[in-house]
Design a protein around this motif. Structure first.
Motif, PDB file in Angstrom:
ATOM      1  N   SER A 192       0.847  -1.194   0.000  1.00  0.00           N
ATOM      2  CA  SER A 192       0.000   0.000   0.000  1.00  0.00           C
ATOM      3  C   SER A 192       0.880   1.241   0.000  1.00  0.00           C
ATOM      4  N   GLU A 193       0.538   2.197  -0.829  1.00  0.00           N
ATOM      5  CA  GLU A 193       1.294   3.451  -0.906  1.00  0.00           C
ATOM      6  C   GLU A 193       0.341   4.618  -0.697  1.00  0.00           C
ATOM      7  N   ILE A 194       0.680   5.506   0.242  1.00  0.00           N
ATOM      8  CA  ILE A 194      -0.189   6.621   0.574  1.00  0.00           C
ATOM      9  C   ILE A 194       0.654   7.847   0.872  1.00  0.00           C
ATOM     10  N   ASN A 195       0.147   9.010   0.481  1.00  0.00           N
ATOM     11  CA  ASN A 195       0.806  10.276   0.776  1.00  0.00           C
ATOM     12  C   ASN A 195      -0.168  11.147   1.554  1.00  0.00           C
ATOM     13  N   VAL A 196       0.186  11.455   2.796  1.00  0.00           N
ATOM     14  CA  VAL A 196      -0.643  12.285   3.673  1.00  0.00           C
ATOM     15  C   VAL A 196       0.193  13.452   4.160  1.00  0.00           C
ATOM     16  N   GLN A 197      -0.241  14.656   3.833  1.00  0.00           N
ATOM     17  CA  GLN A 197       0.440  15.877   4.259  1.00  0.00           C
ATOM     18  C   GLN A 197       1.928  15.834   3.890  1.00  0.00           C
ATOM     19  N   ASP A 198       2.186  15.475   2.643  1.00  0.00           N
ATOM     20  CA  ASP A 198       3.531  15.420   2.076  1.00  0.00           C
ATOM     21  C   ASP A 198       4.439  14.375   2.725  1.00  0.00           C
ATOM     22  N   VAL A 199       3.857  13.439   3.453  1.00  0.00           N
ATOM     23  CA  VAL A 199       4.617  12.325   4.009  1.00  0.00           C
ATOM     24  C   VAL A 199       4.236  11.070   3.241  1.00  0.00           C
ATOM     25  N   ASN A 200       5.195  10.531   2.490  1.00  0.00           N
ATOM     26  CA  ASN A 200       4.933   9.336   1.702  1.00  0.00           C
ATOM     27  C   ASN A 200       5.217   8.095   2.542  1.00  0.00           C
ATOM     28  N   ARG A 201       4.262   7.170   2.553  1.00  0.00           N
ATOM     29  CA  ARG A 201       4.396   5.971   3.375  1.00  0.00           C
ATOM     30  C   ARG A 201       4.085   4.740   2.538  1.00  0.00           C
ATOM     31  N   ILE A 202       4.963   3.761   2.612  1.00  0.00           N
ATOM     32  CA  ILE A 202       4.768   2.482   1.920  1.00  0.00           C
ATOM     33  C   ILE A 202       4.606   1.394   2.964  1.00  0.00           C
ATOM     34  N   SER A 203       3.509   0.680   2.880  1.00  0.00           N
ATOM     35  CA  SER A 203       3.208  -0.377   3.850  1.00  0.00           C
ATOM     36  C   SER A 203       3.191  -1.725   3.149  1.00  0.00           C
ATOM     37  N   LYS A 204       3.920  -2.688   3.719  1.00  0.00           N
ATOM     38  CA  LYS A 204       3.937  -4.050   3.200  1.00  0.00           C
ATOM     39  C   LYS A 204       3.416  -4.990   4.279  1.00  0.00           C
ATOM     40  N   THR A 205       2.472  -5.834   3.905  1.00  0.00           N
ATOM     41  CA  THR A 205       1.872  -6.769   4.860  1.00  0.00           C
ATOM     42  C   THR A 205       1.965  -8.188   4.319  1.00  0.00           C
TER      43      THR A 205
END
Length: 228
Positions: A192-205
């Motif tokens: 999952s890839e998400i950008n919230v308030q210019d913070v990019n976060r990649i989540s792997k499950t």
């Protein structure tokens, strides 16, 4: 879901009207099989999150999953079938570690995924009307979710890969219908890839699960004109 089940039933009915239903051996070369399974499983996950503000590793939570898996295959060799299947997955889950680095309590969620991919099976006949089999499946899927945060629309892109393998047992009837049971170990990886308030976060499950499913399959040996 009701529409999917109805479409499967209508498909099997149409095939029955167009095919030769009497088979000397259901798993012989040149035959087809069409049908579906219904299954249920529970799972535990681990998670690894990498972002510009740090990383988090830990408990990915737990989930319970219901799946419906229609498919169609062709016997390229004696007792050996290759086909394509679809998996509709409905998952209820509870989060583990707080992915934002805080101490929030576990959150519950519900989601649906549709996966497509190939399957392979090899049958070990134990009589004229029954057989053991060993099979494997691979599924691929993508989804996109949107939510509003601080009056800004955010998008989450998700990709999912599943691999399953396990043994099963099937009992045939003379008209080509068969009842089967399958126990399967499933490995799943979602990104999952998400950008919230210019913070990019990649989540792997990563998820490991064992599910039990039952299904009805229809074996037929070729097409012919429907009877008038």
């Amino acid at each position: 879901m009701k529409n999917l089940i109805m479409a499967l039933i209508l498909s099997m009915t149409a095939v029955s009207a167009m095919t030769q239903v009497t088979l000397l051996q259901p798993t012989q070369r040149g035959n087809f099989v069409i049908g579906s399974r219904i299954g249920f499983s529970t799972a535990k996950s681990s998670v690894d999150v990498q972002s510009t503000t740090g990383s988090i590793k830990g408990d990915g939570g737990s989930s319970a999953q219901f799946n419906l898996s229609p498919g169609i295959g062709y016997f390229f060799a004696q007792n050996f079938v290759v086909g394509i299947s679809m998996d509709w997955l409905k998952t209820n889950s509870s989060t583990g570690v707080d992915l934002n680095g805080g101490t929030l309590a576990p959150q519950k969620s519900e989601n649906n995924n549709v996966l497509f991919g190939p399957f392979v099976r090899y049958f070990f006949p134990t009589g004229e009307d029954k057989a053991f089999f060993l099979g494997t499946t691979v599924g691929f899927g993508n989804s996109k979710n949107q939510f509003v945060s601080n009056n800004t629309t955010q998008t989450i892109n998700n990709s999912l890969l599943t691999i399953g393998v396990g043994p099963g047992f099937t009992i045939y009837s003379k008209n080509g219908l068969a009842l089967e049971a399958l126990v399967k170990y499933n490995f799943a990886r979602s990104n999952s890839e998400i950008n919230v308030q210019d913070v990019n976060r990649i989540s792997k499950t990563w998820t490991n699960a064992v599910d039990f499913s039952v299904g009805i399959q229809y074996y037929f040996g070729g097409f012919k004109a429907a009877l008038k």
